[in-house]
Design a protein around this motif. Structure first.
Motif, PDB file in Angstrom:
ATOM      1  N   MET A  34       0.856  -1.180   0.000  1.00 49.12           N
ATOM      2  CA  MET A  34       0.000   0.000   0.000  1.00 49.12           C
ATOM      3  C   MET A  34       0.893   1.231   0.000  1.00 49.12           C
ATOM      4  N   GLY A  35       0.311   2.328  -0.382  1.00 43.83           N
ATOM      5  CA  GLY A  35       1.130   3.530  -0.417  1.00 43.83           C
ATOM      6  C   GLY A  35       0.315   4.789  -0.557  1.00 43.83           C
ATOM      7  N   TRP A  36       1.050   5.879  -0.584  1.00 47.54           N
ATOM      8  CA  TRP A  36       0.455   7.202  -0.727  1.00 47.54           C
ATOM      9  C   TRP A  36       1.101   7.931  -1.888  1.00 47.54           C
ATOM     10  N   TYR A  37       0.268   8.578  -2.666  1.00 46.66           N
ATOM     11  CA  TYR A  37       0.689   9.442  -3.748  1.00 46.66           C
ATOM     12  C   TYR A  37       0.017  10.800  -3.532  1.00 46.66           C
ATOM     13  N   ARG A  38       0.532  11.803  -4.191  1.00 42.79           N
ATOM     14  CA  ARG A  38      -0.104  13.113  -4.087  1.00 42.79           C
ATOM     15  C   ARG A  38      -0.072  13.834  -5.418  1.00 42.79           C
ATOM     16  N   GLN A  39      -1.021  14.735  -5.570  1.00 36.23           N
ATOM     17  CA  GLN A  39      -1.099  15.525  -6.799  1.00 36.23           C
ATOM     18  C   GLN A  39      -1.449  16.954  -6.447  1.00 36.23           C
ATOM     19  N   ALA A  40      -0.535  17.836  -6.748  1.00 37.76           N
ATOM     20  CA  ALA A  40      -0.751  19.266  -6.542  1.00 37.76           C
ATOM     21  C   ALA A  40      -1.352  19.866  -7.811  1.00 37.76           C
ATOM     22  N   PRO A  41      -2.021  20.991  -7.697  1.00 38.20           N
ATOM     23  CA  PRO A  41      -2.637  21.616  -8.883  1.00 38.20           C
ATOM     24  C   PRO A  41      -1.611  21.857  -9.981  1.00 38.20           C
ATOM     25  N   GLY A  42      -1.949  21.419 -11.181  1.00 41.53           N
ATOM     26  CA  GLY A  42      -1.075  21.634 -12.321  1.00 41.53           C
ATOM     27  C   GLY A  42       0.119  20.709 -12.397  1.00 41.53           C
ATOM     28  N   LYS A  43       0.199  19.753 -11.483  1.00 47.29           N
ATOM     29  CA  LYS A  43       1.332  18.840 -11.473  1.00 47.29           C
ATOM     30  C   LYS A  43       0.863  17.404 -11.628  1.00 47.29           C
ATOM     31  N   ARG A  45       0.705  13.383 -10.666  1.00 47.54           N
ATOM     32  CA  ARG A  45       0.659  12.615  -9.425  1.00 47.54           C
ATOM     33  C   ARG A  45       2.039  12.014  -9.171  1.00 47.54           C
ATOM     34  N   GLU A  46       2.482  12.091  -7.914  1.00 48.44           N
ATOM     35  CA  GLU A  46       3.798  11.593  -7.570  1.00 48.44           C
ATOM     36  C   GLU A  46       3.752  10.702  -6.349  1.00 48.44           C
ATOM     37  N   LEU A  47       4.707   9.800  -6.289  1.00 49.75           N
ATOM     38  CA  LEU A  47       4.810   8.900  -5.150  1.00 49.75           C
ATOM     39  C   LEU A  47       5.257   9.672  -3.920  1.00 49.75           C
ATOM     40  N   VAL A  48       4.635   9.340  -2.796  1.00 51.70           N
ATOM     41  CA  VAL A  48       5.061   9.908  -1.511  1.00 51.70           C
ATOM     42  C   VAL A  48       5.771   8.830  -0.697  1.00 51.70           C
ATOM     43  N   ALA A  49       5.088   7.726  -0.462  1.00 50.01           N
ATOM     44  CA  ALA A  49       5.671   6.640   0.330  1.00 50.01           C
ATOM     45  C   ALA A  49       4.894   5.362   0.087  1.00 50.01           C
ATOM     46  N   THR A  50       5.594   4.244   0.169  1.00 49.10           N
ATOM     47  CA  THR A  50       4.943   2.949   0.047  1.00 49.10           C
ATOM     48  C   THR A  50       5.459   2.014   1.123  1.00 49.10           C
ATOM     49  N   ALA A  91      -1.472  19.315  -1.399  1.00 50.12           N
ATOM     50  CA  ALA A  91      -1.869  18.470  -2.524  1.00 50.12           C
ATOM     51  C   ALA A  91      -3.062  17.621  -2.105  1.00 50.12           C
ATOM     52  N   VAL A  92      -3.635  16.954  -3.074  1.00 54.11           N
ATOM     53  CA  VAL A  92      -4.584  15.881  -2.779  1.00 54.11           C
ATOM     54  C   VAL A  92      -3.768  14.598  -2.632  1.00 54.11           C
ATOM     55  N   TYR A  93      -3.953  13.941  -1.520  1.00 56.03           N
ATOM     56  CA  TYR A  93      -3.211  12.715  -1.233  1.00 56.03           C
ATOM     57  C   TYR A  93      -4.115  11.515  -1.514  1.00 56.03           C
ATOM     58  N   TYR A  94      -3.571  10.583  -2.284  1.00 55.91           N
ATOM     59  CA  TYR A  94      -4.312   9.401  -2.696  1.00 55.91           C
ATOM     60  C   TYR A  94      -3.674   8.151  -2.106  1.00 55.91           C
ATOM     61  N   CYS A  95      -4.519   7.301  -1.577  1.00 56.05           N
ATOM     62  CA  CYS A  95      -4.071   5.983  -1.127  1.00 56.05           C
ATOM     63  C   CYS A  95      -4.079   5.026  -2.322  1.00 56.05           C
ATOM     64  N   ASN A  96      -3.122   4.146  -2.350  1.00 60.94           N
ATOM     65  CA  ASN A  96      -3.002   3.166  -3.429  1.00 60.94           C
ATOM     66  C   ASN A  96      -2.780   1.783  -2.837  1.00 60.94           C
ATOM     67  N   ALA A  97      -3.382   0.787  -3.461  1.00 60.19           N
ATOM     68  CA  ALA A  97      -3.178  -0.589  -3.013  1.00 60.19           C
ATOM     69  C   ALA A  97      -2.837  -1.492  -4.192  1.00 60.19           C
ATOM     70  N   ASP A  98      -1.843  -2.309  -3.970  1.00 61.16           N
ATOM     71  CA  ASP A  98      -1.456  -3.360  -4.911  1.00 61.16           C
ATOM     72  C   ASP A  98      -1.981  -4.654  -4.308  1.00 61.16           C
ATOM     73  N   GLY A 112      -7.800   5.294  -3.776  1.00 61.98           N
ATOM     74  CA  GLY A 112      -8.821   5.930  -2.971  1.00 61.98           C
ATOM     75  C   GLY A 112      -9.330   7.192  -3.652  1.00 61.98           C
ATOM     76  N   GLN A 113     -10.274   7.849  -3.007  1.00 59.19           N
ATOM     77  CA  GLN A 113     -10.895   9.027  -3.604  1.00 59.19           C
ATOM     78  C   GLN A 113     -10.056  10.284  -3.410  1.00 59.19           C
ATOM     79  N   GLY A 114      -9.086  10.220  -2.541  1.00 52.20           N
ATOM     80  CA  GLY A 114      -8.214  11.363  -2.294  1.00 52.20           C
ATOM     81  C   GLY A 114      -8.675  12.188  -1.111  1.00 52.20           C
ATOM     82  N   THR A 115      -7.706  12.762  -0.422  1.00 51.67           N
ATOM     83  CA  THR A 115      -8.007  13.645   0.697  1.00 51.67           C
ATOM     84  C   THR A 115      -7.105  14.874   0.595  1.00 51.67           C
ATOM     85  N   GLN A 116      -7.682  16.026   0.792  1.00 50.69           N
ATOM     86  CA  GLN A 116      -6.949  17.280   0.612  1.00 50.69           C
ATOM     87  C   GLN A 116      -6.097  17.589   1.837  1.00 50.69           C
TER      88      GLN A 116
END
Length: 121
Positions: A34-43, A45-50, A91-98, A112-116
């Motif tokens: 599992m992990g976290w990604y984030r996406q800032a406006p105009g950028k 989506r990038e990996l934060v941590a897994t 950013a909006v932070y998104y949860c990801n699951a493999d 996930g749906q994302g959290t601001q």
């Protein structure tokens, strides 16, 4: 199918802390990572941590030493403790699951749906 529900985002001042949570639910699956990604406006989506099922972690260089990812396999939950937050962490932070469907033995990636998260200066 795996559903991910995130919580814990919000507004915080620079230097503050937030803790994000993400719980996975569904039937007949096993989480590989599992992990976290984030996406800032105009950028992009990038990996934060897994974190892998075995507990191996991986962090983006920009958050090393400030963020900590942890997980509980029994609860199918992952957390992201964010300390010393900076405005550029906004950013909006998104949860990801493999996940592996243990009946069909198919592997899928879920979001996930994302959290601001907003960090004010």
């Amino acid at each position: 199918q795996v559903q991910l529900v995130e919580s814990g985002g919000g507004l915080v001042q620079a230097g503050g802390s937030l803790r994000l949570s993400c719980a996975a639910s569904g039937s007949s699956f096993r989480l590989n990572a599992m992990g976290w990604y984030r996406q800032a406006p105009g950028k992009q989506r990038e990996l934060v941590a897994t974190i892998s099922r075995g507990g191996n972690t991986n962090y983006a260089h920009s958050v090393k030493g400030r963020f900590t990812v942890s997980g509980d396999n029994a609860k199918n939950t992952v957390w992201l403790q964010m300390n010393s937050l900076k405005p550029e962490d906004t950013a909006v932070y998104y949860c990801n699951a493999d996940a592996l469907h243990i009946v069909s033995m198919t592997r899928g990636y879920y979001w996930g749906q994302g959290t601001q998260v907003t960090v004010s200066s």
